[in-house]
Design an enzyme around this catalytic site. Structure first.
Site, mmCIF file in Angstrom:
data_model
loop_
_atom_site.group_PDB
_atom_site.id
_atom_site.type_symbol
_atom_site.label_atom_id
_atom_site.label_comp_id
_atom_site.label_asym_id
_atom_site.label_seq_id
_atom_site.Cartn_x
_atom_site.Cartn_y
_atom_site.Cartn_z
ATOM 1 N N ASN A 9 0.924 -1.024 -0.020
ATOM 2 C CA ASN A 9 0.046 0.229 -0.070
ATOM 3 C C ASN A 9 1.013 1.357 0.056
ATOM 4 O O ASN A 9 1.578 1.685 0.958
ATOM 5 C CB ASN A 9 -0.889 -0.069 1.325
ATOM 6 N N TRP A 10 1.099 1.833 -1.039
ATOM 7 C CA TRP A 10 1.818 2.982 -1.306
ATOM 8 C C TRP A 10 1.325 4.247 -0.793
ATOM 9 O O TRP A 10 2.064 5.206 -0.815
ATOM 10 C CB TRP A 10 2.323 3.018 -2.821
ATOM 11 N N LYS A 11 -0.060 4.319 -0.477
ATOM 12 C CA LYS A 11 -0.584 5.521 0.117
ATOM 13 C C LYS A 11 -0.353 6.523 -0.787
ATOM 14 O O LYS A 11 -0.326 6.483 -1.839
ATOM 15 C CB LYS A 11 -0.039 5.845 1.613
ATOM 16 N N HIS A 98 -9.577 1.359 4.860
ATOM 17 C CA HIS A 98 -8.151 1.605 5.523
ATOM 18 C C HIS A 98 -8.544 2.596 6.786
ATOM 19 O O HIS A 98 -9.062 3.552 6.693
ATOM 20 C CB HIS A 98 -7.136 2.274 4.650
ATOM 21 N N GLU A 100 -6.833 5.012 7.801
ATOM 22 C CA GLU A 100 -6.352 6.410 7.526
ATOM 23 C C GLU A 100 -7.589 7.074 6.584
ATOM 24 O O GLU A 100 -8.253 8.296 6.771
ATOM 25 C CB GLU A 100 -5.110 6.370 6.502
ATOM 26 N N GLU A 170 -5.226 -4.689 10.805
ATOM 27 C CA GLU A 170 -4.140 -3.549 10.791
ATOM 28 C C GLU A 170 -4.475 -2.803 12.322
ATOM 29 O O GLU A 170 -5.245 -1.845 12.247
ATOM 30 C CB GLU A 170 -4.093 -2.488 9.795
ATOM 31 N N GLY A 176 2.543 2.638 10.587
ATOM 32 C CA GLY A 176 3.604 3.702 10.507
ATOM 33 C C GLY A 176 4.372 4.031 11.679
ATOM 34 O O GLY A 176 4.803 5.071 11.727
ATOM 35 N N SER A 216 3.735 -1.721 10.506
ATOM 36 C CA SER A 216 4.841 -1.748 10.614
ATOM 37 C C SER A 216 5.477 -3.188 10.375
ATOM 38 O O SER A 216 6.450 -3.664 11.281
ATOM 39 C CB SER A 216 5.242 -1.374 12.178
ATOM 40 N N GLY A 237 2.943 -1.151 4.445
ATOM 41 C CA GLY A 237 3.063 0.522 4.100
ATOM 42 C C GLY A 237 4.573 0.737 3.720
ATOM 43 O O GLY A 237 5.098 0.719 2.740
HETATM 44 P P1 13P Z 1 3.146 0.737 7.852
HETATM 45 O O1 13P Z 1 3.664 -0.676 7.021
HETATM 46 O O2 13P Z 1 3.958 1.780 7.159
HETATM 47 O O3 13P Z 1 2.822 0.533 9.091
HETATM 48 O O4 13P Z 1 1.625 0.846 7.313
HETATM 49 C C1 13P Z 1 0.560 -0.225 7.132
HETATM 50 C C2 13P Z 1 -0.617 0.090 6.387
HETATM 51 O O5 13P Z 1 -1.150 0.999 6.725
HETATM 52 C C3 13P Z 1 -0.668 -0.756 5.220
HETATM 53 O O6 13P Z 1 -2.003 -0.578 4.676
#
Ligand code: 13P
Length: 252
Positions: A9-11, A98, A100, A170, A176, A216, A237
């Site tokens: 997931n590159w956001k 998600h 976010e 998640e 993150g 993470s 992420g």
């Molecule tokens: P991180 O791997 O940066 O913690 O992000 C996880 C994430 O939100 C994947 O959708």
């Protein structure tokens, strides 16, 4: 044996150049080393690059996912993207729910269910994210929270639709932060999620549904997550943004 599923997931990261060069380099290595064997690998770049990304990976078993869709079919929703638009450029996967999106864009389970319904209508496969906040875990509410998130969304779908889902657990506090859940915390929650599918849909579906961990994941801890009985892969992420780390995670 069930295929392990690794999703990047590159956001809101990687511009056009980085997206295309990553995918071209990635593809070259994947094909040379055949590291996609017996794995499902999905990459979720930003909307503007979905089409070119899909073209780059065409003819391989690597897939591209969108990170969101709007819940309506079409209409006056400035700035939004619909399921049918994705379908029209050959995208078959979408991440929904998600944390976010829930936090910054106020997506609740009602909206999410609408998104799920429209995604299914257009035959999109759904990576459905669930997860509790740190506060909820401190209150020992994590199991109730996850149950509620499932009951109010995917559990409104018929057994025939479940084949279109992967579930991603998640924990919000692990996203993150560099503070991943312990393998035991993740396994315990995955086992619980599977038991909810067992109660709702029976044994076959509960065995077959893929439940991924996210929060993470790194090249250093991925293997131990993937060794857990009920962890069928990962939603990655930060560590999916760097080619070397992402390749290591896939090879874990
Ligand atoms: P991180 O791997 O940066 O913690 O992000 C996880 C994430 O939100 C994947 O959708």
């Amino acid at each position: 044996m069930k295929k392990k599923i690794i999703i990047a997931n590159w956001k809101m990261n990687h511009d056009f150049h980085k997206t295309t060069s990553f995918l071209r380099n990635f593809l070259k290595i994947v094909l040379e080393k055949k590291i996609n064997h017996n794995k499902e690998i999905i990459i979720a770049p930003s909307f503007p690059f979905l089409h070119i990304s899909n073209q780059i990976l065409q003819g391989t078993n690597l897939k591209i996912a969108a990170q969101n869709i709007h819940q309506m079919k079409n209409g006056s929703y400035t700035g939004e993207v619909s399921a049918s638009m994705l379908k029209s450029i050959g995208i078959s996967q979408v991440i929904l729910g998600h944390s976010e999106r829930r936090k910054f864009f106020l997506e609740n389970n009602d909206i999410l269910l609408k998104k799920i319904k429209i995604a299914l209508k257009y035959g999109l496969h759904i990576i459905l994210c669930v997860g509790e906040t740190g506060f909820e875990r401190n209150q020992n509410q994590q199991f109730n929270v996850i149950k509620n998130q499932l009951v109010e969304t995917v559990f409104n779908c018929s057994a025939d639709d479940i084949i279109f889902f992967h579930i991603a657990y998640e924990p919000v506090w692990a996203i993150g932060t560099g503070k991943n859940a312990t393998y035991k915390q993740a396994q315990t929650m995955h086992e619980y999620i599977r038991s909810l599918f067992l109660n709702k849909y029976g044994k076959n579906i509960s065995n077959e549904i893929s439940i991924l961990y996210g929060g993470s994941i790194s090249n250093l801890n991925a293997r131990n997550f993937f060794l857990q009985k009920d962890i069928d892969g990962g939603l990655v992420g930060n560590c999916s943004l760097e080619l070397d780390k992402f390749l290591e995670i896939i090879q874990s």
